[in-house]
Design an enzyme around this catalytic site. Structure first.
Site, PDB file in Angstrom:
ATOM      1  N   HIS A  71      31.328  -6.638  35.695  1.00 15.45           N
ATOM      2  CA  HIS A  71      30.007  -7.141  36.075  1.00 15.45           C
ATOM      3  C   HIS A  71      30.056  -8.064  37.286  1.00 15.45           C
ATOM      4  O   HIS A  71      30.179  -9.285  37.141  1.00 15.45           O
ATOM      5  CB  HIS A  71      29.382  -7.891  34.898  1.00 15.45           C
ATOM      6  CG  HIS A  71      28.892  -7.020  33.809  1.00 15.45           C
ATOM      7  ND1 HIS A  71      27.575  -6.615  33.699  1.00 15.45           N
ATOM      8  CD2 HIS A  71      29.545  -6.454  32.768  1.00 15.45           C
ATOM      9  CE1 HIS A  71      27.430  -5.840  32.620  1.00 15.45           C
ATOM     10  NE2 HIS A  71      28.616  -5.732  32.042  1.00 15.45           N
TER      11      HIS A  71
ATOM     12  N   CYS B  52      28.388  -1.185  34.535  1.00 12.38           N
ATOM     13  CA  CYS B  52      28.593  -1.082  33.091  1.00 12.38           C
ATOM     14  C   CYS B  52      27.742   0.050  32.520  1.00 12.38           C
ATOM     15  O   CYS B  52      28.032   1.213  32.753  1.00 12.38           O
ATOM     16  CB  CYS B  52      28.325  -2.433  32.430  1.00 12.38           C
ATOM     17  SG  CYS B  52      28.924  -2.540  30.729  1.00 12.38           S
TER      18      CYS B  52
ATOM     19  N   GLU C 263      27.592  -9.010  39.079  1.00 15.99           N
ATOM     20  CA  GLU C 263      26.411  -9.877  39.085  1.00 15.99           C
ATOM     21  C   GLU C 263      26.610 -11.139  38.255  1.00 15.99           C
ATOM     22  O   GLU C 263      25.824 -12.087  38.354  1.00 15.99           O
ATOM     23  CB  GLU C 263      25.174  -9.103  38.613  1.00 15.99           C
ATOM     24  CG  GLU C 263      25.017  -8.933  37.113  1.00 15.99           C
ATOM     25  CD  GLU C 263      25.900  -7.852  36.504  1.00 15.99           C
ATOM     26  OE1 GLU C 263      25.622  -7.467  35.351  1.00 15.99           O
ATOM     27  OE2 GLU C 263      26.864  -7.400  37.149  1.00 15.99           O
TER      28      GLU C 263
END
Length: 226
Positions: free
Chosen positions: A197, A89, A199
């Site tokens: 994302h 990002c 994560e």
């Protein structure tokens, strides 16, 4: 834990997702190492994650100031020398601003912040995607206001021709990214940037899937066999 493998996670003023990135590294079996934007070196890490957020408040352009912070000097040098680097990002924006990746991230089509789950198709085998198969579909969150990937036609053709489009939205890009591109890589496949994302997709209790964990296990496996 993958013995001895240390993954640096950078924190800039305004970074939001460094803790999540460190958690993903730990869950994958690596040792996360905190790096600060003012660090003059990388403290012996084996790879680097540049996480998401709003570094320096996104002043000037998203990622523009962070790309010129002290820590990015050694990151650029190490990335060009073959160290695996992942930009997520805002981290993707920073890597483009720093010249490690081509193209730019601009305001979303319709000028709206997008926050939703998206489907991603793995398009290339890189240091960060080696545990996936090309064509595999992932489900991860996307949350950005300046996530529309753009580049001139010649650059886009080059990326396509060299197999450097790493991720593509498996549906029309919700941010208007050209050619539905969600992530790209350097020529050697060691530096990767993506807007969604991974994560935030490492645990079924908190994410839409555990698909994102594969990026972190991929790089650890690559490092372990290097």
């Amino acid at each position: 834990m993958t013995a001895g493998l240390r993954i640096g996670v950078i924190t800039f003023p305004g970074t939001l997702d460094d803790v999540d990135a460190a958690r993903a590294v730990r869950r994958a079996g690596g040792e996360p190492v905190a790096l600060w934007h003012d660090d003059a070196d990388l403290h012996g890490v084996d790879a680097v994650v540049v996480p998401g957020g709003f570094s320096y408040g996104d002043y000037l352009r998203a990622g523009a100031i962070a790309a010129r912070s002290p820590v990015m000097g050694p990151v650029v040098e190490a990335g060009r020398a073959g160290m695996p680097v992942l930009g997520i990002c805002n981290g993707f924006q920073i890597l483009c601003e720093a010249g490690l990746l081509p193209g730019a991230l601009v305001r979303n089509q319709g000028l709206r912040f997008v926050c939703r789950e998206v489907g991603l198709r793995v398009e290339a085998d890189t240091a960060w995607t080696s545990s996936f198969t090309v064509g595999q579909e992932l489900r991860v969150p996307l949350k950005s206001g300046e996530g529309r990937y753009v580049a001139d036609a010649a650059t886009l053709d080059e990326l396509e021709g060299e197999g450097r489009v790493v991720f593509r939205y498996s549906e029309p890009a919700p941010n208007g990214a050209l050619r539905d591109i969600a992530g790209v890589s350097s020529a050697d496949g060691r530096v990767v940037g993506l807007m969604p994302h991974p994560e935030h997709a490492i645990d079924d209790l908190t994410g839409p899937s555990t698909d994102g964990l594969g990026l972190f296990t991929s790089v650890l496996a690559q490092l372990a066999t290097a």
